[in-house]
Design a protein around this motif. Sequence first.
Motif, PDB file in Angstrom:
ATOM      1  N   VAL A 263     -12.663   0.157  11.919  1.00 52.78           N
ATOM      2  CA  VAL A 263     -12.680   0.588  10.046  1.00 52.78           C
ATOM      3  C   VAL A 263     -12.392   2.021  10.611  1.00 52.78           C
ATOM      4  O   VAL A 263     -13.478   3.132  11.533  1.00 52.78           O
ATOM      5  CB  VAL A 263     -13.233   0.107   9.338  1.00 52.78           C
TER       6      VAL A 263
ATOM      7  N   THR B 198      -8.900   1.831   6.138  1.00 54.69           N
ATOM      8  CA  THR B 198      -8.602   0.451   6.945  1.00 54.69           C
ATOM      9  C   THR B 198      -8.566  -0.295   8.479  1.00 54.69           C
ATOM     10  O   THR B 198      -9.216   1.137   8.947  1.00 54.69           O
ATOM     11  CB  THR B 198      -7.316   0.688   6.401  1.00 54.69           C
TER      12      THR B 198
ATOM     13  N   TYR C 296       1.072  -1.338  -0.345  1.00 52.33           N
ATOM     14  CA  TYR C 296       0.344   0.461   0.172  1.00 52.33           C
ATOM     15  C   TYR C 296       0.590   1.422   0.347  1.00 52.33           C
ATOM     16  O   TYR C 296       1.822   1.767   1.101  1.00 52.33           O
ATOM     17  CB  TYR C 296      -0.714   0.255   1.488  1.00 52.33           C
TER      18      TYR C 296
ATOM     19  N   TRP D 298      -6.769  -1.734   1.878  1.00 53.30           N
ATOM     20  CA  TRP D 298      -7.955  -1.233   1.449  1.00 53.30           C
ATOM     21  C   TRP D 298      -8.826  -1.533   1.502  1.00 53.30           C
ATOM     22  O   TRP D 298      -9.038  -2.365   1.315  1.00 53.30           O
ATOM     23  CB  TRP D 298      -7.084  -0.607  -0.210  1.00 53.30           C
ATOM     24  N   MET D 299      -9.458  -0.498   2.600  1.00 50.89           N
ATOM     25  CA  MET D 299     -11.209  -1.107   3.034  1.00 50.89           C
ATOM     26  C   MET D 299     -12.421   0.111   2.096  1.00 50.89           C
ATOM     27  O   MET D 299     -13.444   0.266   2.471  1.00 50.89           O
ATOM     28  CB  MET D 299     -11.360  -1.031   4.148  1.00 50.89           C
TER      29      MET D 299
END
Length: 410
Positions: free
Chosen positions: A269, A292, A227, A311-312
Amino acid sequence: MSEKFDTRETRDPQEREADLFRRLPGFLAKAVAAAPGLAAHLENHDVAQVTSREALARLPVLRKPQLMAAQMADPPFGGFAATGRAPERVFLSPGPVWEPQGAGADPWGAARALYAAGFRPGDIVHNSLAYHMTPGGFILDLGARALGCTVFPAGAGMTEMQAQAAAALRPRGWCGTPDYLKAILEKADELGLDCSSIKVAQVSGGALFPSLREDYAARGVAVTQCYATADLGVIAYESEAQQGLILNEDFILEIVRPGTSDPVPDGEVGEIVVTSFNASYPLVRFGTGDMTKVVDGQSPCGRTNTLIAGWMGRADQRTKVKGMFVDPEQVAEVMRRHPEVARARLVVSRADEQDVMNLKIEVPPGVDGLPDAVAATLREVTKLGGTVEAVAPGGLPNDGKVIEDARDYG
C-alpha cells in the motif's frame, strides 16, 4: 463480459507499457515548453531520457501543497496549465485549488468508465454529482454525452424533486455519490413514485460499501464505482466483474511510499502517483494524496490494464510531536540510511503526559545491533528522541501507514 469501449482496453500489457514510454519523452518536451510552472518543477532533469519507469521515478513528485503554493504565487494555475490553450471552463476545489477543463469532448476520460459500468448510447442519464464550482458533475456529464447519452444535470440536493424527475424522465443510468441514489429511491418509495427505470449507476466521491451495493442489486440496479480526481479525471474504474478498479488508458500509475518519490513493490500500500498525457494540463508524477495497492492479475472481464484495490486512506500523515512536525519523508530518510530495514512505521503515543515515538522496523533474522543504530539516526533526522523496536519481516500491517498517531485526543 465481451463488450469493450475500444480495442485499447485489451492490449497486451507489455505493448501498452512500451507505447506509454515511447510517447512520454516527446510529450514531456512539449509540456515543459508550454507550462513554465512544470518546467521549473522539472528543472535540471533531462526529460528526453525519461523512457522507462526507473527514469520516471527519478523525477520529483508534485503534491497538492506545492501546486497550491505555485497557484498562489502565479494565479490561477501556477504555470502548470499549457499557455495558449484557453480552457473551456475553470473550476475551484477545496484547498483552494484551481483546475482547468482540458480540450476535447471527454476531457476527463469518463466515457470509458461509463461504458464499463453498462451505460450505452441513447441512454438517459440522471447526473446527481455537484456542478457547483468543482468539476465533479461535468466529469461524468461530458463522458456520458461523449458516449451518446442524454444527460439530466440534476446536481446535488432537492431530493424530492430528483425523485420526481427520475419518475418522469425514466432514466436508465444514474451518476452520483454512493449513498445518494438510496436517498432518492427511498424518497420515491415514500411518494409512491416509480423509479425502476434506473438499471445502471456509476458512483464516485465516497465509499461504496458491500451492503449498499447489495441493497441496490436487490432493487435491480447494477452499481459500479470509479476513482476520479478534479485534477486528473477518471483514473480507474470498475467493470461488471467488480474485482478491482482498472486503470484508465493514457495514464502511468505509480504507487510510492507516502511522503517520498520512491515506488513500492506491487502489492504494498502506498500513495497513488499519476502521470497524465493531458496536453492542456500536463501533470507529471502528481501525488493524489490517496492510497491504494496494485492487485495481482487482470480483470476477468478481459480488460488488461493494471488493477488497483480502490481507495485505502489518505497519504498525508504529517503530525506534530512535542511541538515539532514529523513527516513521512523523515521516516524514509531513516530507512535510506539503513537499507537493511524493509519497512518502518513510526507510532506516536502519550506516556506520563508527554509525546513519545516508537519506530517499528522490519529486519531480517540475524541482524544484530540495528535498533540502537536506527535510534541514533532517528534522533539525528527528527531532532527528537524515540525508541526503536525490531519486528520480523511481514510483522507490520500492509496499510500504507508510515506514521501512526495513537494518541487519545478524547
